[in-house]
Design an enzyme around this catalytic site. Sequence first.
Site, mmCIF file in Angstrom:
data_model
loop_
_atom_site.group_PDB
_atom_site.id
_atom_site.type_symbol
_atom_site.label_atom_id
_atom_site.label_comp_id
_atom_site.label_asym_id
_atom_site.label_seq_id
_atom_site.Cartn_x
_atom_site.Cartn_y
_atom_site.Cartn_z
ATOM 1 N N GLN A 1 -3.006 -55.926 15.556
ATOM 2 C CA GLN A 1 -2.988 -55.892 17.016
ATOM 3 C C GLN A 1 -2.457 -54.572 17.557
ATOM 4 O O GLN A 1 -1.878 -53.774 16.838
ATOM 5 C CB GLN A 1 -2.123 -57.041 17.547
ATOM 6 C CG GLN A 1 -0.718 -57.058 16.953
ATOM 7 C CD GLN A 1 -0.075 -58.430 16.972
ATOM 8 O OE1 GLN A 1 -0.455 -59.295 17.734
ATOM 9 N NE2 GLN A 1 0.934 -58.636 16.119
ATOM 10 N N HIS B 1 13.388 -68.383 24.485
ATOM 11 C CA HIS B 1 13.957 -68.586 23.138
ATOM 12 C C HIS B 1 14.950 -69.746 23.093
ATOM 13 O O HIS B 1 14.948 -70.524 22.143
ATOM 14 C CB HIS B 1 14.605 -67.293 22.636
ATOM 15 C CG HIS B 1 13.594 -66.248 22.268
ATOM 16 N ND1 HIS B 1 13.688 -64.932 22.656
ATOM 17 C CD2 HIS B 1 12.449 -66.350 21.549
ATOM 18 C CE1 HIS B 1 12.640 -64.268 22.190
ATOM 19 N NE2 HIS B 1 11.881 -65.099 21.518
ATOM 20 N N GLU C 1 6.056 -64.416 9.371
ATOM 21 C CA GLU C 1 5.441 -63.585 10.414
ATOM 22 C C GLU C 1 4.265 -62.824 9.806
ATOM 23 O O GLU C 1 4.367 -62.257 8.723
ATOM 24 C CB GLU C 1 6.507 -62.630 10.982
ATOM 25 C CG GLU C 1 5.994 -61.465 11.802
ATOM 26 C CD GLU C 1 5.257 -61.840 13.088
ATOM 27 O OE1 GLU C 1 5.805 -62.620 13.880
ATOM 28 O OE2 GLU C 1 4.128 -61.335 13.286
ATOM 29 N N ASP D 1 0.477 -65.134 6.407
ATOM 30 C CA ASP D 1 -0.231 -66.023 7.315
ATOM 31 C C ASP D 1 0.507 -67.365 7.392
ATOM 32 O O ASP D 1 0.615 -68.077 6.388
ATOM 33 C CB ASP D 1 -1.647 -66.182 6.738
ATOM 34 C CG ASP D 1 -2.518 -67.093 7.584
ATOM 35 O OD1 ASP D 1 -1.970 -67.972 8.291
ATOM 36 O OD2 ASP D 1 -3.745 -66.932 7.533
ATOM 37 N N ASP E 1 6.305 -69.941 17.169
ATOM 38 C CA ASP E 1 6.575 -68.921 18.194
ATOM 39 C C ASP E 1 5.442 -67.903 18.148
ATOM 40 O O ASP E 1 5.597 -66.797 17.658
ATOM 41 C CB ASP E 1 7.926 -68.259 17.873
ATOM 42 C CG ASP E 1 8.352 -67.279 18.951
ATOM 43 O OD1 ASP E 1 7.697 -67.218 20.009
ATOM 44 O OD2 ASP E 1 9.344 -66.561 18.723
ATOM 45 N N SER E 2 4.305 -68.316 18.664
ATOM 46 C CA SER E 2 3.080 -67.528 18.479
ATOM 47 C C SER E 2 2.701 -66.772 19.743
ATOM 48 O O SER E 2 3.316 -66.915 20.783
ATOM 49 C CB SER E 2 1.945 -68.485 18.131
ATOM 50 O OG SER E 2 1.617 -69.234 19.284
ATOM 51 N N THR E 3 1.629 -66.033 19.632
ATOM 52 C CA THR E 3 1.014 -65.419 20.804
ATOM 53 C C THR E 3 0.099 -66.464 21.464
ATOM 54 O O THR E 3 0.111 -67.625 21.085
ATOM 55 C CB THR E 3 0.208 -64.172 20.386
ATOM 56 O OG1 THR E 3 -0.659 -64.539 19.322
ATOM 57 C CG2 THR E 3 1.120 -63.065 19.903
HETATM 58 N N1 AG3 Z 1 5.326 -65.799 22.478
HETATM 59 C C1 AG3 Z 1 4.588 -66.373 23.571
HETATM 60 C C2 AG3 Z 1 4.243 -65.373 24.615
HETATM 61 C C3 AG3 Z 1 2.962 -65.637 25.279
HETATM 62 C C4 AG3 Z 1 2.843 -64.770 26.462
HETATM 63 N N2 AG3 Z 1 1.523 -64.720 26.943
HETATM 64 C C5 AG3 Z 1 1.071 -63.798 27.781
HETATM 65 N N3 AG3 Z 1 1.877 -62.902 28.269
HETATM 66 N N4 AG3 Z 1 -0.177 -63.808 28.114
HETATM 67 C C6 AG3 Z 1 6.488 -65.077 22.761
HETATM 68 C C7 AG3 Z 1 7.126 -64.538 21.547
HETATM 69 C C8 AG3 Z 1 8.568 -64.340 21.763
HETATM 70 N N5 AG3 Z 1 9.315 -64.477 20.562
#
Ligand code: AG3
Length: 286
Positions: free
Chosen positions: A36, A67, A110, A142, A160-162
């Site tokens: 990414q 968090h 991660e 993964d 704790d993903s995107t």
């Molecule tokens: N993970 C989720 C963040 C998603 C935000 N989405 C967005 N900005 N479109 C956060 C990771 C923190 N450890």
Amino acid sequence: VYWVTEGERFSELVGQGFEYSYQVEETIYQGKSKYQKIEILRNPYFGRMLILDGAVQVTERDEFIYHEMLTHIPLFLHPVPKKVLIIGGGDGGTLRRVLEHPVEEAVMVELDEEVVKLSQKHLSSISDSAFDDKRTRLVFGDGAKFVAETKEKFDVILVDSTDPVGAAEILFSEEFYGNCSQILSKNGLLVTQSGSPLCQAKELNKAFGNLRKVFPICRVYFCTVFTYPGTLWSFALGSKELVPEEADLSAIEKRFEKLGLKTKYYTPQIQKSCFILPKLVQEIVS
Ligand code: AG3
């Protein structure tokens, strides 16, 4: 794809014709990992911000809300969480909150090693000393594969993903939740960040539907994160036995006080109130 430099503005697209726009006081890092685009920028209000593929992941100023809520709700619902698995969480903010509990081991898987390295270097206030804790085991790889293959058991799994699109999509699938259930202990539970009910309603509905196919007890809870799309932010909880409404608040209060946690959002009262949903969220997950 463009790079944002000092003096410019970084904008995240929220909806059609709608962006959140941030003044960039300093460009701390810009680069591309195998997975990414990674940017670390500094904004006068939010401090340092981590941005992955154009989506704000954390800022120094408001990271505590997400968090604390991702971590403390399941860790206090579980009576004695000893082994915790974190999927994703490269900035270390979740890991740090997990280690505030008397856990025996926190395993963090991660995908992107670059995110961890850059966070350790530029966002150390978020992880604090979590990566150096003897209870931490860091695995690069993964998360979905780890969950499918490991023989270990966990009391709590935190995802704790995107966003639920692209690489992270698999982390919202029935198959992934099924594999998580296999490696959870008898009264284990899973919490995943599940996006914005206002901007990602379809994705939330789908993820929650998948979770329901696997876990007998499923709930959504929420908090407010002002740098995430729509600000109203959801988490989905899947549990084998433990029921959020039945949490013993006075026992949790005692644990909370004994640990001396310095939270800024979470309180033992929120342990239950966060499950009381606005109607539009109820409708998404009913
Ligand atoms: N993970 C989720 C963040 C998603 C935000 N989405 C967005 N900005 N479109 C956060 C990771 C923190 N450890």
